[in-house]
Scaffold this motif. Structure first.
Motif, short mmCIF file in Angstrom:
data_model
loop_
_atom_site.label_atom_id
_atom_site.label_comp_id
_atom_site.label_asym_id
_atom_site.label_seq_id
_atom_site.Cartn_x
_atom_site.Cartn_y
_atom_site.Cartn_z
N ARG A 27 5.88 -2.57 -0.68
CA ARG A 27 4.67 -1.89 -0.22
C ARG A 27 4.60 -0.52 -0.88
O ARG A 27 5.62 0.07 -1.24
CB ARG A 27 4.69 -1.71 1.31
CG ARG A 27 4.73 -3.01 2.07
CD ARG A 27 4.41 -2.80 3.56
NE ARG A 27 5.35 -1.95 4.25
CZ ARG A 27 6.49 -2.37 4.79
NH1 ARG A 27 6.86 -3.63 4.67
NH2 ARG A 27 7.29 -1.54 5.42
N THR A 71 0.07 -3.71 0.65
CA THR A 71 0.48 -3.66 2.05
C THR A 71 0.85 -5.07 2.51
O THR A 71 0.61 -6.05 1.81
CB THR A 71 -0.65 -3.10 2.94
OG1 THR A 71 -1.82 -3.94 2.79
CG2 THR A 71 -1.00 -1.69 2.54
N THR A 72 1.41 -5.15 3.69
CA THR A 72 1.67 -6.44 4.30
C THR A 72 0.94 -6.49 5.63
O THR A 72 1.20 -5.68 6.52
CB THR A 72 3.18 -6.68 4.51
OG1 THR A 72 3.76 -5.53 5.14
CG2 THR A 72 3.87 -6.90 3.18
#
Length: 365
Positions: A245, A191-192
């Protein structure tokens, strides 16, 4: 449709295969509009799709999607593409991926070499010794892989690998055979966050393939703390290098506390089907949430096991018999059918899954 009526988020899913319908459902449950396209051959076709549907995200759900089409989509500032074109390219190139892992990132791998002819393969075998696993650099592993045990095997292995290649670029990878305790898949969710990229890990999944068709898989596969730390470190480094992602299936070889990188797939595969019962969120739901930037967890709710094989017609009587196995479930996903079971421990879960699988896969006497 006016702009005010248009859904706030639209996802374009590219490619056929079994993943598309289940992933589409995961997005739709989150209120996202989904457009599915089975084929997008080139950049021109992609441009037309982007103009027509104006998606926020373009997601490849099979390895057959053209990298050129994904690159064309990624060039638009308003669109995010998953997997990244880099991850898609390396996922189809075993040489590029192995060089990234072993040479650039310094990840532990089994010794490997490449050969462009039968003569070069014979030279590798003479240097490395036997046994050796020979794998074509492109295409399906099961179609072209061989195990060399003596010099006389080289020519046949070369012909088998070359016949499996989708292009005339004859080149193979040869690997030393290392005795391992287990092969595992570590589903790694990238994820970011506001602070930067982050990863979460599902519990390790053990797996074995039988005759190239039936997959037996279970979760969790218990590792030593040292091996688990090593597995997570390897997985984090390879997925951060690929970027993007979503859920990455990182395959690893485990021997005691030692862990070797094998491969990584940015596409959702059949090993992850076990998460339909083992986890609070399946790998489809994790993939959708990661791409959309939503909160998630990788909590395992029960030890589980599954046997996954080709889809066949299952009679009502067979279905009843399979579901009579305690805590069992049967899931038809595209061209496959999975017999999944939960239990207080993996041993009993595997026994239950096998009993249900024997029925739905027609393996009984």
């Amino acid at each position: 449709m006016s702009d005010t009526d248009r859904p706030t988020t639209t996802v374009l899913l590219l490619g056929g295969g079994d993943t598309g319908p289940e992933l589409a459902l995961a997005f739709e449950r989150l209120g996202v509009a989904v457009v599915r396209v089975a084929d997008c051959a080139d950049a021109q076709a992609m441009t037309a799709l982007l103009d027509e549907h104006q998606p926020d995200y373009v997601i490849a759900v099979s390895a057959e999607v053209s990298p050129a089409a994904l690159i064309a989509a990624a060039e638009r500032d308003s669109v995010e593409v998953f997997p990244t074109p880099r991850a898609t390219r390396l996922g189809a190139d075993r040489e590029g991926l192995r060089k990234l892992a072993g040479d650039e990132l310094g990840l532990p791998t089994v010794p490997f070499w490449f050969a462009s002819s039968s003569e070069e393969l014979a030279a590798v075998a003479d240097h490395a010794g036997f046994p050796l696993v020979v794998t074509p650099l492109f295409g399906a592993v099961s179609d072209g892989q061989s195990v060399l045990t003596r010099a006389d095997d080289v020519d046949a292995a070369w012909r088998r690998a070359a016949a499996a290649l989708p292009t005339p670029q004859n080149r193979v990878m040869a690997e030393t055979v290392v005795e391992v305790d287990e092969e595992i898949t570590l589903l790694t969710v990238r994820t970011t966050e506001p602070s930067g990229p982050a990863v979460q890990f599902c519990e390790p999944i053990g797996f074995r393939r039988k005759d190239g068709d039936l997959l037996s898989t279970w979760q969790p596969e218990r590792l030593s703390l040292a091996a688990l730390d090593a597995a997570r470190s390897i997985a984090a480094r390879i997925v951060h290098s690929l970027g993007g992602r979503g859920v990455f299936a990182v395959e690893l070889l485990v021997r005691g506390d030692e862990v070797y990188f094998a491969t990584v797939d940015a596409q959702l595969g059949d090993v992850g089907l076990i998460t339909l019962r083992s986890q609070r969120l399946s790998h489809y739901e994790l993939h959708a949430r990661a791409i959309l930037g939503l909160s998630m967890d990788t909590i395992m709710i029960s030890p589980s096991a599954a046997e996954v094989g080709p889809r066949r017609d299952v009679s009502a009587g067979e279905l009843k018999e399979a579901l009579d196995v305690p805590e069992s479930d049967v899931r038809v996903v595209g061209s496959t059918v999975a017999a999944i079971a939960t239990a207080p421990d993996v041993v009993r879960a595997r026994d239950r899954a096998h009993r249900a699988s024997t029925v739905v896969h027609g393996l009984g006497s």
